[in-house]
Design a protein around this motif. Sequence first.
Motif: not given
Ligand code: LMR
Length: 329
Positions: A40, A93, A236
């Motif tokens: 990322k 998320k 993502y």
């Molecule tokens: C996590 O919260 O473990 C991952 O989603 C973090 C991320 O952005 O890779």
Amino acid sequence: ACGGSSEKSDSSNAGSENDGNDIQELTIKFSHVVAENTPKHQGALAMKEYIEKESDGKIKVEIYPNSSLFGDQDEYQNLVANNVQFIAPDLSKFVGQNPQFNVTSLPFAFPSDDEAIAFWDGEKGQEILRSLTDDGVLGLYMWPNGGKHMTNAKKPIEKPEDLKGMKFRTQGGQVQEAIYSALGAGSESIPFGELYTALDQGVVDGQDNTLSNIESKKFDEVQKYMTIMNHNRVDYAVFTNTKFWDSLNEPTKEIIEAGVEKGTEKARSEAKALNDAALETIKERGNVKITELTPEQIEVFKEALQPIYDQFEDEIGADVYEAIRAVSE
Ligand code: LMR
């Protein structure tokens, strides 16, 4: 002609109207929660480099890693408020906004980055990525991280029963919860920025993540075991604010759009190498005992988790399942 811009703006009015033909002077903020040695951040850097160079420095891109500007809890609302113009959160998320974002957590749905990319670039994936327009949020591309693997502080995990009685941290979402409950474990969603401390203090016994996240955040320092599972993924969505996006004039938007594409290429081409290198680093550090499951052992987990597909078919959609099968078989 490019040097004669008369429109001046700064970060405080990123998103102001501009119908001119000069590149707008803007400062764009890109906020994320992970470390720098991750797909990322590398994608964000490639995007920054391209945009700043192609705009002769008129457009500045400020990247804030490690939850230093916003964390999991508040980055979305700050994108909606246009306090930040780009975020790239883990798709899982966003199940509160649209349960179809649970796709990324479905057990053993995508064997590798390629299939996950094909899904999110396809018709169903694009529909899901663009489903947040009511919030004023536009999903542009999927950037992969990779498959998740389980770490914990209690015992080696080789079969479903080994998870019994343990508590795991989740990124979020009903599917992740259902996975742990099907395996006899408890779970709790905790923001990424608080995870190291939660593991250190034993708030949870374990977590699952990509190798580059485990390595770069040193979760292996506060865990004893790691099982290579690839049971689901961290991927993502590059999200931007629609009002900001629509305020860009053509030449400005072209550069930013091409910059996002450069970032996408970078994240997609680096993800696997970064995760492979992270595994080597974790091995060298020697903090966790690593279990590699045999295909037969993986099969046992697959069977134990298969009922989750029926459980979530109504929420995620039979058509989405079909699109996953189409890229993964
Ligand atoms: C996590 O919260 O473990 C991952 O989603 C973090 C991320 O952005 O890779």
